[in-house]
Scaffold this motif. Structure first.
Motif, PDB file in Angstrom:
ATOM      1  N   ASN A  98     -19.334 -72.043  27.580  1.00 32.27           N
ATOM      2  CA  ASN A  98     -18.291 -71.067  27.905  1.00 32.27           C
ATOM      3  C   ASN A  98     -17.194 -71.035  26.844  1.00 32.27           C
ATOM      4  O   ASN A  98     -16.648 -69.970  26.533  1.00 32.27           O
ATOM      5  CB  ASN A  98     -17.700 -71.333  29.288  1.00 32.27           C
ATOM      6  CG  ASN A  98     -18.658 -70.955  30.395  1.00 32.27           C
ATOM      7  OD1 ASN A  98     -19.598 -70.196  30.196  1.00 32.27           O
ATOM      8  ND2 ASN A  98     -18.431 -71.491  31.576  1.00 32.27           N
ATOM      9  N   SER A  99     -16.845 -72.182  26.298  1.00 32.52           N
ATOM     10  CA  SER A  99     -15.803 -72.190  25.261  1.00 32.52           C
ATOM     11  C   SER A  99     -16.303 -71.507  23.997  1.00 32.52           C
ATOM     12  O   SER A  99     -15.530 -70.813  23.315  1.00 32.52           O
ATOM     13  CB  SER A  99     -15.324 -73.616  24.973  1.00 32.52           C
ATOM     14  OG  SER A  99     -16.358 -74.406  24.432  1.00 32.52           O
ATOM     15  N   LEU A 100     -17.590 -71.646  23.673  1.00 29.17           N
ATOM     16  CA  LEU A 100     -18.146 -70.935  22.523  1.00 29.17           C
ATOM     17  C   LEU A 100     -18.145 -69.425  22.765  1.00 29.17           C
ATOM     18  O   LEU A 100     -17.794 -68.641  21.870  1.00 29.17           O
ATOM     19  CB  LEU A 100     -19.571 -71.418  22.227  1.00 29.17           C
ATOM     20  CG  LEU A 100     -19.672 -72.746  21.497  1.00 29.17           C
ATOM     21  CD1 LEU A 100     -21.086 -73.311  21.594  1.00 29.17           C
ATOM     22  CD2 LEU A 100     -19.253 -72.606  20.050  1.00 29.17           C
ATOM     23  N   VAL A 101     -18.519 -69.009  23.957  1.00 29.83           N
ATOM     24  CA  VAL A 101     -18.502 -67.579  24.293  1.00 29.83           C
ATOM     25  C   VAL A 101     -17.076 -67.036  24.201  1.00 29.83           C
ATOM     26  O   VAL A 101     -16.832 -65.967  23.631  1.00 29.83           O
ATOM     27  CB  VAL A 101     -19.095 -67.334  25.705  1.00 29.83           C
ATOM     28  CG1 VAL A 101     -18.835 -65.909  26.166  1.00 29.83           C
ATOM     29  CG2 VAL A 101     -20.592 -67.632  25.711  1.00 29.83           C
ATOM     30  N   LYS A 102     -16.128 -67.786  24.742  1.00 28.85           N
ATOM     31  CA  LYS A 102     -14.728 -67.348  24.720  1.00 28.85           C
ATOM     32  C   LYS A 102     -14.222 -67.197  23.283  1.00 28.85           C
ATOM     33  O   LYS A 102     -13.590 -66.197  22.944  1.00 28.85           O
ATOM     34  CB  LYS A 102     -13.863 -68.349  25.493  1.00 28.85           C
ATOM     35  CG  LYS A 102     -12.398 -67.961  25.566  1.00 28.85           C
ATOM     36  CD  LYS A 102     -11.619 -68.865  26.491  1.00 28.85           C
ATOM     37  CE  LYS A 102     -11.210 -70.108  25.753  1.00 28.85           C
ATOM     38  NZ  LYS A 102     -10.308 -70.974  26.518  1.00 28.85           N
ATOM     39  N   LEU A 103     -14.543 -68.155  22.440  1.00 30.13           N
ATOM     40  CA  LEU A 103     -14.092 -68.073  21.045  1.00 30.13           C
ATOM     41  C   LEU A 103     -14.797 -66.943  20.293  1.00 30.13           C
ATOM     42  O   LEU A 103     -14.168 -66.247  19.488  1.00 30.13           O
ATOM     43  CB  LEU A 103     -14.318 -69.407  20.334  1.00 30.13           C
ATOM     44  CG  LEU A 103     -13.323 -70.505  20.688  1.00 30.13           C
ATOM     45  CD1 LEU A 103     -13.735 -71.824  20.077  1.00 30.13           C
ATOM     46  CD2 LEU A 103     -11.920 -70.119  20.234  1.00 30.13           C
ATOM     47  N   ARG A 104     -16.083 -66.762  20.548  1.00 29.27           N
ATOM     48  CA  ARG A 104     -16.808 -65.659  19.895  1.00 29.27           C
ATOM     49  C   ARG A 104     -16.185 -64.325  20.301  1.00 29.27           C
ATOM     50  O   ARG A 104     -15.983 -63.439  19.460  1.00 29.27           O
ATOM     51  CB  ARG A 104     -18.288 -65.700  20.270  1.00 29.27           C
ATOM     52  CG  ARG A 104     -19.090 -64.589  19.608  1.00 29.27           C
ATOM     53  CD  ARG A 104     -20.558 -64.659  19.920  1.00 29.27           C
ATOM     54  NE  ARG A 104     -20.757 -64.580  21.358  1.00 29.27           N
ATOM     55  CZ  ARG A 104     -21.904 -64.867  21.970  1.00 29.27           C
ATOM     56  NH1 ARG A 104     -22.939 -65.267  21.263  1.00 29.27           N
ATOM     57  NH2 ARG A 104     -22.010 -64.766  23.273  1.00 29.27           N
ATOM     58  N   ASN A 105     -15.855 -64.172  21.568  1.00 25.94           N
ATOM     59  CA  ASN A 105     -15.218 -62.936  22.030  1.00 25.94           C
ATOM     60  C   ASN A 105     -13.816 -62.780  21.449  1.00 25.94           C
ATOM     61  O   ASN A 105     -13.376 -61.665  21.152  1.00 25.94           O
ATOM     62  CB  ASN A 105     -15.188 -62.887  23.554  1.00 25.94           C
ATOM     63  CG  ASN A 105     -16.565 -62.685  24.133  1.00 25.94           C
ATOM     64  OD1 ASN A 105     -17.475 -62.191  23.472  1.00 25.94           O
ATOM     65  ND2 ASN A 105     -16.740 -63.092  25.381  1.00 25.94           N
ATOM     66  N   ARG A 106     -13.115 -63.878  21.276  1.00 26.83           N
ATOM     67  CA  ARG A 106     -11.784 -63.822  20.670  1.00 26.83           C
ATOM     68  C   ARG A 106     -11.879 -63.371  19.206  1.00 26.83           C
ATOM     69  O   ARG A 106     -11.036 -62.615  18.725  1.00 26.83           O
ATOM     70  CB  ARG A 106     -11.104 -65.192  20.774  1.00 26.83           C
ATOM     71  CG  ARG A 106      -9.619 -65.125  20.527  1.00 26.83           C
ATOM     72  CD  ARG A 106      -8.948 -66.445  20.722  1.00 26.83           C
ATOM     73  NE  ARG A 106      -8.819 -66.736  22.149  1.00 26.83           N
ATOM     74  CZ  ARG A 106      -8.492 -67.919  22.623  1.00 26.83           C
ATOM     75  NH1 ARG A 106      -8.264 -68.927  21.806  1.00 26.83           N
ATOM     76  NH2 ARG A 106      -8.388 -68.112  23.910  1.00 26.83           N
ATOM     77  N   VAL A 107     -12.927 -63.835  18.510  1.00 29.95           N
ATOM     78  CA  VAL A 107     -13.149 -63.394  17.129  1.00 29.95           C
ATOM     79  C   VAL A 107     -13.404 -61.894  17.100  1.00 29.95           C
ATOM     80  O   VAL A 107     -12.841 -61.169  16.275  1.00 29.95           O
ATOM     81  CB  VAL A 107     -14.329 -64.166  16.485  1.00 29.95           C
ATOM     82  CG1 VAL A 107     -14.781 -63.513  15.185  1.00 29.95           C
ATOM     83  CG2 VAL A 107     -13.955 -65.620  16.239  1.00 29.95           C
TER      84      VAL A 107
END
Length: 187
Positions: free
Chosen positions: A27-36
């Motif tokens: 989930n943290s990877l998904v959140k960061l990818r979406n933030r990018v």
């Protein structure tokens, strides 16, 4: 019997803990990818705003500097290049070209005192300056976000999850080394 239950309970707790860590990292990877992606869209919004201002600026300058045809053609071509860029790298390169051509446009504007006094020109120049500041901020935010995301993709144990689910590192928005000097615009 009691020992077996305790061992089963410990194994169950360990499995649950592993699943929770796995879900958290994913989930943290998904959140960061979406933030990018969001940060990139903010840069895109500002670059589009800049591209929308440029035709007005060019038309204003054209009225005063009719014989500077190549400058206007170069600015128009550079703007089109920015609008057609697809990747981060293409956009960065097109942005560099546009910045260079805008320098020549402002150099032309320096030769026309009436233009410098024009309310339209001053307003467009102010809007362009504001947009340039927003682009700089958006670029910084994007690069900070990419840094956090790339770190997460590379660091243990999240790099295992990243490779399992094909999370790819993102490119930084960089300007060429020769373009790092501040453009000099005088009025």
């Amino acid at each position: 019997m009691v020992n077996e239950m305790i061992i089963e309970l410990i194994i169950l707790v360990i499995i649950i803990l592993i699943v929770v860590v796995f879900v958290y990292l994913y989930n943290s990877l998904v959140k960061l990818r979406n933030r990018v992606k969001n940060a990139w869209s903010q840069i895109d919004v500002q670059l589009n705003r800049r591209a929308d201002l440029i035709p007005n600026l060019v038309e204003t300058v054209k009225g005063y500097a009719k014989h500077e045809k190549t400058v206007f053609e170069n600015v128009t071509a550079a703007r089109a290049g920015l609008m057609n860029a697809k990747t981060v790298q293409e956009t960065a390169e097109a942005n560099n070209v546009l910045t260079e051509t805008l320098k020549s446009l402002f150099a032309v504007a320096e030769n026309y005192p009436d233009l410098k006094a024009s309310e339209n020109f001053r307003e467009l120049q102010g809007q362009l300056e504001e947009t340039e500041n927003k682009i700089a901020y958006s670029r910084q935010f994007y690069n900070d976000t990419v840094l956090m995301y790339n770190n997460k993709c590379q660091m243990v144990p999240s790099n295992i999850i990243a490779s399992l689910f094909n999370f790819q590192e993102e490119e930084f928005f960089e300007i060429e080394e020769t373009k790092r000097e501040v453009p000099k615009v005088e009025f």
